[in-house]
Design a protein around this motif. Structure first.
Motif, PDB file in Angstrom:
ATOM      1  N   ALA B 126     -11.134  14.366   5.084  1.00  8.66           N
ATOM      2  CA  ALA B 126     -10.933  12.949   5.379  1.00  8.66           C
ATOM      3  C   ALA B 126     -11.505  12.089   4.264  1.00  8.66           C
ATOM      4  N   ILE B 130      -9.409   9.428   2.126  1.00 10.29           N
ATOM      5  CA  ILE B 130      -9.764   8.003   2.112  1.00 10.29           C
ATOM      6  C   ILE B 130      -9.943   7.516   0.678  1.00 10.29           C
ATOM      7  N   ARG B 133      -6.581   7.065  -0.922  1.00 10.49           N
ATOM      8  CA  ARG B 133      -5.905   5.838  -0.477  1.00 10.49           C
ATOM      9  C   ARG B 133      -6.540   4.608  -1.099  1.00 10.49           C
ATOM     10  N   ALA B 137      -4.907   1.687  -3.294  1.00 15.16           N
ATOM     11  CA  ALA B 137      -4.651   0.410  -2.633  1.00 15.16           C
ATOM     12  C   ALA B 137      -5.558  -0.723  -3.096  1.00 15.16           C
TER      13      ALA B 137
ATOM     14  N   GLN D   7       4.856  -1.415  18.436  1.00  6.44           N
ATOM     15  CA  GLN D   7       4.927  -0.346  17.451  1.00  6.44           C
ATOM     16  C   GLN D   7       3.819   0.675  17.669  1.00  6.44           C
ATOM     17  N   LEU D  11       4.396   4.618  18.208  1.00  8.42           N
ATOM     18  CA  LEU D  11       3.856   5.576  17.246  1.00  8.42           C
ATOM     19  C   LEU D  11       2.877   6.525  17.926  1.00  8.42           C
ATOM     20  N   GLU D 246      -3.625   2.185  13.286  1.00  8.94           N
ATOM     21  CA  GLU D 246      -2.783   2.375  12.120  1.00  8.94           C
ATOM     22  C   GLU D 246      -1.747   1.254  12.025  1.00  8.94           C
ATOM     23  N   VAL D 250      -1.391  -1.418   8.985  1.00 14.87           N
ATOM     24  CA  VAL D 250      -0.172  -1.545   8.189  1.00 14.87           C
ATOM     25  C   VAL D 250       0.340  -2.976   8.238  1.00 14.87           C
ATOM     26  N   LEU D 251       0.325  -3.563   9.422  1.00 16.05           N
ATOM     27  CA  LEU D 251       0.911  -4.890   9.559  1.00 16.05           C
ATOM     28  C   LEU D 251      -0.005  -5.974   9.023  1.00 16.05           C
ATOM     29  N   ASN D 254      -2.795  -3.621   4.653  1.00 14.11           N
ATOM     30  CA  ASN D 254      -2.129  -3.045   3.492  1.00 14.11           C
ATOM     31  C   ASN D 254      -1.533  -1.728   3.942  1.00 14.11           C
ATOM     32  N   ASP D 255      -0.231  -1.551   3.705  1.00 11.41           N
ATOM     33  CA  ASP D 255       0.367  -0.338   4.254  1.00 11.41           C
ATOM     34  C   ASP D 255      -0.042   0.904   3.485  1.00 11.41           C
ATOM     35  N   LEU D 257      -3.091   1.709   3.130  1.00  7.23           N
ATOM     36  CA  LEU D 257      -4.304   2.197   3.792  1.00  7.23           C
ATOM     37  C   LEU D 257      -3.977   2.779   5.155  1.00  7.23           C
ATOM     38  N   ARG D 258      -2.715   3.085   5.370  1.00 11.25           N
ATOM     39  CA  ARG D 258      -2.225   3.582   6.657  1.00 11.25           C
ATOM     40  C   ARG D 258      -3.143   4.586   7.357  1.00 11.25           C
ATOM     41  N   SER D 259      -3.519   5.651   6.673  1.00 13.04           N
ATOM     42  CA  SER D 259      -4.250   6.705   7.364  1.00 13.04           C
ATOM     43  C   SER D 259      -5.750   6.453   7.405  1.00 13.04           C
ATOM     44  N   VAL D 260      -6.207   5.415   6.704  1.00 10.71           N
ATOM     45  CA  VAL D 260      -7.656   5.260   6.544  1.00 10.71           C
ATOM     46  C   VAL D 260      -8.401   4.954   7.844  1.00 10.71           C
ATOM     47  N   LEU D 263      -9.030   7.974   9.976  1.00 15.70           N
ATOM     48  CA  LEU D 263      -9.983   8.916   9.386  1.00 15.70           C
ATOM     49  C   LEU D 263     -11.400   8.375   9.477  1.00 15.70           C
TER      50      LEU D 263
END
Lengths: 242, 329, 461, 280
Positions: B126, B130, B133, B137, D7, D11, D246, D250-251, D254-255, D257-260, D263
């Motif tokens: 993870a 991170i 990303r 970003a 959403q 999801l 998530e 995204v919305l 910042n998309d 950083l989706r998974s951040v 995690l």
């Protein structure tokens, strides 16, 4: 008070909704061998785990030689002079017996370990021989019998140079002859001033070894006293047979 | 001391004379491969110090390597550290990169050691994801975004100087870690892998020893990471945090033999060579497939790796009597 | 017993593995230095599991076979070797080293994507091997060539337009078609977050207002890992522009499919690399109807000049699996190899590098619509042959050193865009059913709106 | 805001379906099967191959996808995992490599280009002013149906009870006559079948690419860890936490950083409460 080696006061441990140990207190005098008795699942091993620091108690305190060690991590308790054996022996599978025992003598410091301040193998071998492992020192745990594994456990505990050893079901699964040998061995050690707490549900094996017995049932203190008196105690009988 | 190191000295001597044969027709491509192999060996040994020894399987080693690489990269690349456009010399950025790996490891990885087994692997993975990303970003103009930072300065140029540089690093790492692994510290760490509670019950602070192993691992990963980055002279997130690098590291260590240092070192070279060796024979994806199949075969059938195989071979000649003689009993 | 067996297996494995390591060493030793009569070596580097990679890989092979059949380069044959970069930057570096060190190739053709190319750029500077990069248009690559020209960057050539030139082309297209013909004046800039997407978007953003008089209402940038485009399109619809200017190269299918599935009521134009592939219809699961894409001239849906047509025929005869039709970088690679080889012929080989680079920079090739390499007015129905493609590499003084002017008007002015559109229904299951809608002179089909675009959103003029 | 809710809910339903199979294997066998998301990917391709390339009806596509992923799961278990149930590290590493092998095989078969799977249910609906694809709604309804079926199976059938017994107390279960091998095998098969359903819907929701397994795998990790490894209810709850976080990220932020956020929550949960929010 100075005569008390270890004192446990009001120990309580809950696992979720289950109260494993409830307000449990006992003490061990200097030079004494204590038996901790109780039927299966009565919380004996939990008490050991609490004393060793493998588990954190919900409340209560543990005092060793006048010091409160309740919040000590396990290794500090060992360094203070408490050692244990495990109910199910846990040797290091990939080490020969002699190195396994030597592991207990490695100093707890990085630099110390580099300078090789672990006990030399000859001395380690002496400890092993004392518990009757002379022929087995270069064997791997998978080659040993249950009795020998328990000896290894004992040797490992003794190698930390403890003041008190917690013996967890040390006789379980052994032959009568093996029990006899171990008994003799422990008796010898006792004469040299080592203290024990012995957990066992095998009353016969306990009898010659211990001075005093504490009985635990469903995590609660039931009775204490000399062995003969305890076995005839009604509550103990009820716990064991009722 | 010399006696214990004699195999190392022989290995160093052999490796050092190899480039002398280049004028005689020894292929430079092999030298290049050895450089790649050395770096992979460093990473594998670093992984082995943390994961192979203590049993805390890290799935996030590229986090340390990438962190070190990125710090030295964006401090030293042509356009400089934005916005003031300061370009620092390599002598400054390299140690800073290593420091970043150590700092990042101590801040993030080490606290994760509270959890064991697969959980630790997950946390480390993870962290890697991170960081990946974030680098893409957050302020892409600073990290180069997903394009990365190309055209970084090199420490030394050319195959042979880089060969000696990587070899020096590799042997320094290898002998250092091997020495630790052979000492009582190494024994304690391996014992932690086998049964951490019992080690605690021997009066040893596993925390202290794990921290030390971790520090060593982070230092070597950082060292490898900064020099590797400047050797490749570019960095981008897909490479720094790629599953391929992660898998290369883990597989080298596993097929070499976890917890042995020498094994992962060999594994690193082996993997580099086998991948290149397959290149002319197997087209594209088939090569990666073959490599993955070899890896899974090794993991399943020889979990102890080449070191275990070597031990098996040795035990043909060494009966139990000899083994007892070794301890004198 | 069982243990013994395992031990034997272990020894066997170790012996085999030891051999596996030693053998290539020995093999490499015997290779020795190349003798002068040995063939030239052309290395190909690219991702062999992707359409773009395979396009240039295959046209490279065709070009080399043709050159060999015609007697080779300076009397020596050319040997083709390849290395898969698997779209991984690290593998790319290894593949480049493999070509340079193991095969000691004389020149390299690359079909790598941006970050892979940027990954091996330092190796290029080190080895100084003539390299033709047929896919990436990253301006960063060109910057390195420009800045480190003497250090080795000059060995790099890009036989197509770089990001900024492409951006200029798209602005011109917006001016010609969208503003002038359709009468639209507002748009949303919608681009993927990659080196390419951002690079082109940067140009379009700065130029489209002054250049085409189109107002940018907003910008939407999305990550290539995006799997749900509902929020992205919601944002776009909220701006209510006349059209969407879409720029994507890596992951074009997902946003395109989402556009169809959501029936976005706004026309979409721009760069859609996947839509230029003959497999687009199938990749979209049959939902590609109405999609259009701006692209360099060698494209599907066009009638070809004889040179390109010959290439396509050879390609189709030789390969039937995906991609069934070369991507435009395939054509660039094919032409680019001829440029390299012809320059080498003039310079007497690839060494010394300077001489070859000088010759390469002199490349000045016109591809005629009807005559191919020669102007053939007699073949043209109008009596005048058309300049179809114009190849010329910018020199070291220009900011875009060694990227290519691809100007099909041949007037050395701004390059013009060409826009193709997929028919609403696919008619021939094997052939791509696409047509050219822009520019006027090559239009072979009428532009159609997808049915869900409301009447008031259509042509405003 | 409405969009985040809608959403997020949709999801989360898909995430729950993927994470479910993952967590069941851990609950019963105490091993982590990293190849699980690989089955999801292969199932998506199988469905596309059957329905689009072979022209078979949708039902047949589903059947083939489920059969393929179940076969893979059972094959993994019988192939080698069975022998390493007491060595999680080997299972961990080998299934990770196996997922990579699946990726390579799919790359060889279908190339690395993105492929769009035609939606199973076409069209869009406006819910509270937000466009929602009918396909996704269908996917989520199917997910919930599958989850319900699994919950029913685990609670009401003999085999399900055996699974729970094995998950709670391995030794006790074996003593009371449960054949752990059979139960494990069933679990792996069910998990594979769930991966099959998830693969079809995930593929039609997103797109197919051989590296499709990476993101679902990482998100499944986060979900099962937050929910407590092995806890089905926890997985459901955690899937929604992660799904909503998530979507919100995204919305609103910042998309990329989706998974951040998922995690980060996972790390916090692991360090503060290693058993997960709902773990025993």
């Amino acid at each position: 008070m100075a005569t008390k080696l270890i004192e446990i006061k009001g120990l309580t441990k809950k696992f979720g909704g289950l109260v494993a140990v409830n307000d449990f207190s006992f003490h061990v005098e200097k030079g004494e061998a204590l038996g901790l008795m109780g039927p299966n699942g009565s919380g004996k091993t939990t008490v050991f785990n609490l004393v060793m620091g493998d588990l954190k108690p919900d409340s209560g305190e543990i005092i060793f030689e006048g010091k409160d060690i309740t919040n000590y991590p396990t290794y500090q308790r060992v360094k203070a002079g408490i050692a244990r054996t495990y109910q199910v022996p846990r040797p290091f599978q990939e080490l020969p017996v002699i190195e396994d025992i030597q592991m207990s003598t490695i100093p707890d410091s990085i630099m110390g370990s580099f300078r090789g301040r672990a006990m030399p193998l000859e001395k380690v071998a002496k400890i092993g021989e004392d518990v009757g492992l002379k022929e087995h020192l270069s064997m791997y745990p998978r080659e040993l019998t249950m009795g020998d594994l328990r000896r290894v456990e004992l040797a490992k505990a003794l190698a930390t140079n403890p003041k008190i050893v917690l013996l967890d079901e040390i006789f379980a699964g052994l032959t009568v002859a093996e029990i006899g040998e171990l008994d003799t061995l422990l008796q010898q050690r006792r004469k040299k001033g080592l203290n024990f707490i012995v957990v066992s549900h095998d009353l016969k094996a306990l009898a010659p070894l211990v001075d005093r017995v504490v009985v635990i049932h469903f995590g609660e203190f039931i009775a204490e006293g000399p062995f003969d008196k305890i076995v005839n105690d009604e509550r103990v009988k009820a716990a064991y047979f009722g | 001391m010399i006696r214990r190191l004699r195999w190392w000295l022989i290995a160093i001597a052999v490796m050092c004379v190899l480039p002398l044969f280049v004028p005689l027709g020894f292929p430079v491509s092999v030298i290049r491969l050895l450089v790649m192999g050395s770096y992979l060996a460093i990473f594998a040994m670093s992984w082995d110090m943390m994961s192979g020894h203590t049993g805390y399987i890290s799935f996030g080693h590229p986090f340390l390597i990438g962190l070190a690489g990125y710090v030295t990269a964006f401090l030293s690349h042509q356009e400089g550290f934005q916005p003031p456009h300061i370009v620092l010399p390599l002598a400054v950025t390299l140690p800073l990169g290593v420091a970043a790996a150590v700092g990042g490891g101590m801040l993030f990885f080490f606290p994760s050691m509270r959890v064991r087994g697969p959980y630790f692997a997950l946390v480390s993975l993870a962290f890697m994801e991170i960081l990946h990303r974030l680098i893409i970003a957050v302020r892409p103009e600073f990290t180069g975004g997903d394009r990365g930072l190309p055209n970084l300065p090199s420490v030394v140029m050319g195959a042979i100087p880089n060969y000696y540089l990587s070899l020096g690093l590799m042997f320094a790492t290898a002998i250092g870690l091997w020495y630790v692994s052979r000492s009582n510290v190494g024994n304690v760490l391996k014992a932690i892998r086998m049964d951490e509670d019992v080690v605690e019950a021997s009066g040893i602070s596993t925390y202290r020893f794990k921290r030390f192993a971790f520090l060593l691992s982070a230092v070597t990963a950082g060292l490898g990471g900064v020099f590797y980055t400047h050797y490749l002279a570019s960095i981008n997130p897909r490479r720094a945090f790629s599953a391929i690098l992660l898998l290369d590291i883990i597989i080298s260590a596993v097929i070499g033999g976890m917890g042995t240092i020498v094994g992962p070192m060999f594994g690193g070279y082996f993997l580099t060579f086998i991948l290149e060796y397959l290149r002319p024979y197997l087209f594209g994806q088939w090569r990666l497939l073959a490599y993955a199949l070899v890896a899974i075969f090794m993991v399943i059938y020889k979990p102890k790796g080449f070191y275990g195989i070597a031990q098996d071979v040795a035990s043909w000649f060494q009966t139990r009597k000899r083994r007892s003689a070794q301890y004198g009993y | 017993m069982k243990k013994k067996g395992l031990q034997k297996l272990g020894v066997l494995i170790s012996v085999v593995l030891a051999l596996a390591i030693v053998l290539p060493l020995a093999g490499g030793c015997t290779a020795g230095a190349p003798a002068p009569e040995e063939p030239w070596k052309c290395g190909y580097i690219g991702a062999l599991a992707t359409d773009v990679g395979r396009s240039s890989q295959r046209t490279t092979q065709i070009a080399i076979d043709e050159i060999n059949a015609a007697g080779g380069l300076l009397g020596r044959q050319i040997e083709y070797v390849e290395a898969d970069s698997t779209e991984e930057p690290l593998e790319g570096v290894k593949a480049y080293e493999y070509l340079a060190e193991h095969h000691k190739v004389d020149f390299i053709v690359s079909g790598c994507i941006d970050d892979v190319s940027l990954g091996w750029m330092p190796r290029l500077l080190e080895y100084k091997i003539p390299t033709l990069d047929t896919w990436t248009s990253a301006i960063r690559c060109i910057e390195i060539v420009h800045d480190d020209y003497e250090a080795g960057g000059k060995a790099y050539f890009m036989p197509h337009m770089n990001d900024y030139d492409q951006g200029a082309e798209y602005v011109a297209f917006a001016n010609d078609l969208l503003a002038a013909e359709m009468g639209w004046d507002t748009m949303v800039l919608y681009y993927e977050d990659t080196a390419y997407g951002c690079g082109v978007a940067e140009w379009v953003r700065d130029e489209i207002g002054p250049g085409a008089g189109i107002e940018t209402l907003g910008e939407v940038c999305y990550d290539i890992g995006t799997f749900d485009f509902t929020p992205v399109y919601s944002k776009i619809v909220a701006y209510d522009p006349d059209f969407i200017f879409h720029i994507c190269s890596v992951n074009c299918v997902p946003p395109s499919a989402a556009y169809v599935e959501m029936e976005i009521p706004i026309p979409i134009f721009g760069v859609n690399v996947a839509a230029c592939s003959a497999e687009f219809w199938d990749d979209m699961g049959g939902m590609a109807g109405g999609f259009n894409a701006t692209m360099p001239p060698p494209t599907i849906g066009l009638e070809w000049d004889p040179v390109s047509q010959a290439l396509i025929d050879k390609y189709k005869a030789r390969w039937t699996d995906r991609p069934i039709f070369p991507h435009f970088n395939g054509f660039n690679a094919y032409q680019g190899i001829y440029h390299m080889v012809e320059a080498a012929e003039r310079a007497g080989g690839f060494e010394p590098l300077d001489k070859w680079v000088k010759e390469m920079e002199k490349t000045d090739q016109i591809l005629w619509r009807y005559g191919g390499h020669e102007r053939r007015d007699d073949l043209s129905p109008t009596g005048q042959d058309i300049k179809w493609q114009y190849y010329m590499y910018y020199g070291p003084d220009h900011d875009y050193t060694h990227s290519c002017v691809l100007d099909q008007t041949g007037e050395h002015g701004r390059p013009g865009g060409m826009v193709m559109q997929w028919k609403l229904e696919k008619q021939d299951p094997l052939e791509a059913t696409v047509g050219i809608i822009h520019p006027e002179r090559w239009r072979n089909t009428e532009f159609v709106f997808v049915p869900w675009i409301p009447e008031e959103k259509r042509i405003q003029k | 805001m409405e969009q985040i809710l809608i959403q997020g809910a949709l999801l989360s339903g898909l995430y729950a379906l993927i994470a479910m199979g993952f967590t069941m294997i851990f609950g019963v066998g105490r091993v982590l099967n990293l190849a699980h998301a690989g089955y999801v990917m292969v199932a998506g391709y199988s469905y596309f191959w059957a329905t689009y390339m072979m022209g078979l009806p949708i039902v047949a596509g589903f059947a083939i996808a489920i059969a393929v992923s179940t076969g893979l799961a059972v094959g993994t278990y019988l192939g080698w995992v069975r022998r390493f149930l007491n060595d999680p590290t080997i299972v961990f590493v080998s299934t990770f490599i196996f997922a990579l092998i699946l990726e390579h095989v799919m790359t060889l078969a279908f190339f690395r280009e993105n492929i769009n799977v035609p939606p199973i249910v076409v069209g869009m609906t406006q819910v509270m002013g937000c466009p929602v694809s009918n396909n996704l709604v269908a996917a989520v309804i199917a997910s919930w149906a599958c989850i319900g079926a699994v919950l029913f199976f685990v609670r009401k059938t003999h085999m399900g009870r055996a699974m729970r017994a094995l998950a709670m107390d391995r030794r006790g279960a074996i003593i009371s006559g449960i054949n752990p091998d059979m139960v494990n095998l069933t679990t792996w098969a069910i998990s594979g079948a769930l991966a099959g359903v998830a693969g079809v819907f995930w593929g039609s929701y997103t797109f197919l690419v051989p590296s499709l397994w990476v993101l679902p795998l990482i998100m499944s990790f986060a979900i099962v860890v937050i929910g407590g490894l092995g806890s089905i209810e926890g997985t459901l709850a955690a899937a929604h936490i992660v799904g909503f976080m998530e979507t919100a990220t995204v919305l609103a932020i910042n998309d990329k950083l989706r998974s951040v956020p998922g995690l980060v929550i996972m790390i916090i949960v692991l360090l503060a409460r290693p058993k997960g929010l709902f773990g025993r």
